[in-house]
Design a protein around this motif. Structure first.
Motif, short mmCIF file in Angstrom:
data_model
loop_
_atom_site.label_atom_id
_atom_site.label_comp_id
_atom_site.label_asym_id
_atom_site.label_seq_id
_atom_site.Cartn_x
_atom_site.Cartn_y
_atom_site.Cartn_z
N LEU A 172 0.85 -1.18 0.00
CA LEU A 172 0.00 0.00 0.00
C LEU A 172 0.89 1.24 0.00
CD1 LEU A 172 -2.74 1.45 0.24
CD2 LEU A 172 -2.55 1.21 2.71
N LEU A 173 0.78 2.04 -1.05
CA LEU A 173 1.53 3.28 -1.15
C LEU A 173 0.75 4.38 -0.44
CD1 LEU A 173 3.93 4.88 -2.29
CD2 LEU A 173 2.59 5.22 -4.39
N LEU A 174 1.25 4.80 0.72
CA LEU A 174 0.58 5.82 1.50
C LEU A 174 0.90 7.23 1.02
CD1 LEU A 174 1.19 4.30 5.04
CD2 LEU A 174 -0.91 4.20 3.69
N GLN A 175 2.12 7.44 0.56
CA GLN A 175 2.53 8.75 0.07
C GLN A 175 3.59 8.54 -1.00
OE1 GLN A 175 3.59 11.57 3.10
NE2 GLN A 175 4.46 13.03 1.65
N ASP A 176 3.41 9.21 -2.12
CA ASP A 176 4.31 9.07 -3.26
C ASP A 176 5.23 10.27 -3.31
OD1 ASP A 176 5.64 8.45 -5.53
OD2 ASP A 176 3.91 8.51 -6.87
N GLY A 177 6.46 10.06 -2.87
CA GLY A 177 7.47 11.11 -2.95
C GLY A 177 8.59 10.75 -3.89
N GLY A 178 8.34 9.77 -4.79
CA GLY A 178 9.35 9.30 -5.71
C GLY A 178 9.94 7.98 -5.29
N SER A 179 10.41 7.20 -6.30
CA SER A 179 11.01 5.88 -6.05
C SER A 179 10.05 4.95 -5.32
CB SER A 179 12.31 6.02 -5.25
OG SER A 179 13.19 6.95 -5.84
N ALA A 180 8.77 5.01 -5.67
CA ALA A 180 7.76 4.24 -4.94
C ALA A 180 7.89 2.75 -5.20
CB ALA A 180 6.36 4.73 -5.33
N LEU A 181 8.11 2.34 -6.46
CA LEU A 181 8.20 0.92 -6.77
C LEU A 181 9.41 0.29 -6.09
CD1 LEU A 181 7.24 -1.58 -8.25
CD2 LEU A 181 8.49 -0.79 -10.28
N ALA A 182 10.55 0.98 -6.09
CA ALA A 182 11.74 0.44 -5.44
C ALA A 182 11.50 0.28 -3.94
CB ALA A 182 12.93 1.36 -5.70
#
Length: 278
Positions: free
Chosen positions: A146-156
């Motif tokens: 679960l991605l709570l906040q996307d600040g970059g490099s989310a998949l990694a």
């Protein structure tokens, strides 16, 4: 896939709260347009394993700059298909409606479902070489990110968190998969940047995500898109990403050790609290 009615359906349009702050209190926008940063520098990383009591294994990863990912792992459980020969790894990637600060797709829309499906496939591609699926015949393992906040490099970050969650669940693995993201700055001679922020990814001419099993020195996945220049440029980016994975790996191991110590301490305290039979 049916619509998830339990999701929080936020407003169609949102604006950052900094717009309503006082003029002197508005923070500087982190768009990467300031002083150039070291391309080989890693963002601060926080990892904690064993965070969720409802899952058999869990992990939380936070990158400096705002990326926050929470992962849970379950299994092994009996597969629905009794004729399945080997074990199966099921991966799910979901994005919270409030994860991004900019324009986003409508929650439950076809565009969002397609993006989540592609991220789940990439997650499975990176994790499968690390899991000993042959030890779990006719069983399935499940991982949910679960991605709570996307600040970059989310998949990694999701790759690293999912691998830690699987290890925290006691799943037999060859090694903990480590993910590291890169992006190439726009321009004919733009450098590759390690762990880019969301603004850097948005302006990037090319993006790359590398997954590595450091103990085996084996690459489990290389996912990239865009125009990165010559093949030598891409090879240089892969080497830079592998170096970043080796530097992140000790932090993931330490989080698993701390989780094991907390679990042992909790078990010892529970055992000591039980009165001895007379």
């Amino acid at each position: 896939m049916p619509l998830d009615h339990r999701r929080l359906r936020g407003p169609e349009e949102s604006r950052p709260p900094a717009l309503w702050a006082a003029a002197g209190e508005v923070p500087e926008e982190r768009d990467g347009a300031g002083a150039p940063r070291d391309p080989c520098a890693l963002r601060p990383l926080f990892v904690r394993a064993g965070l969720l009591s409802q899952a058999e294994g869990s992990a939380y990863v936070e990158l400096g700059g705002g990326t926050k990912v929470l992962c849970a792992a379950w299994g092994p459980r009996e597969a629905a298909d009794p004729g399945a020969g080997g074990g199966r790894l099921l991966c799910e990637f979901r994005r919270a409606p409030f994860a991004g600060s900019g324009a986003r797709a409508r929650p439950g829309s076809a565009a969002e479902r397609e993006a989540e499906r592609e991220a789940a496939l990439a997650l499975r591609e990176a994790l499968e070489p690390a899991v000993r699926l042959g030890r779990y015949p006719r069983a399935r393992l499940a991982v949910s990110a679960l991605l709570l906040q996307d600040g970059g490099s989310a998949l990694a970050a999701a790759i690293s968190a999912s691998a830690v969650a699987l290890a925290d669940a006691g799943v037999e693995m060859y090694d903990v998969a480590v993910g590291c993201a890169l992006c190439r700055a726009p321009g004919p001679a733009g450098p590759w940047l390690l762990q880019p922020a969301e603004a850097e990814e948005r302006r990037a001419a090319a993006r790359l995500t590398v997954a590595l099993l450091p103990a085996l020195n084996q690459v489990s996945a290389v996912l990239g898109d865009g125009e990165g220049g010559s093949p030598d440029t891409w090879a240089q980016a892969v080497r830079l990403g592998l170096d970043g994975c080796h530097r992140i790996y000790p932090l993931l191991r330490q989080s698993l050790l701390r989780a094991a110590r907390r679990r042992d301490a909790t078990t010892a305290a529970a055992t000591a609290a039980v009165p001895e039979p007379r």
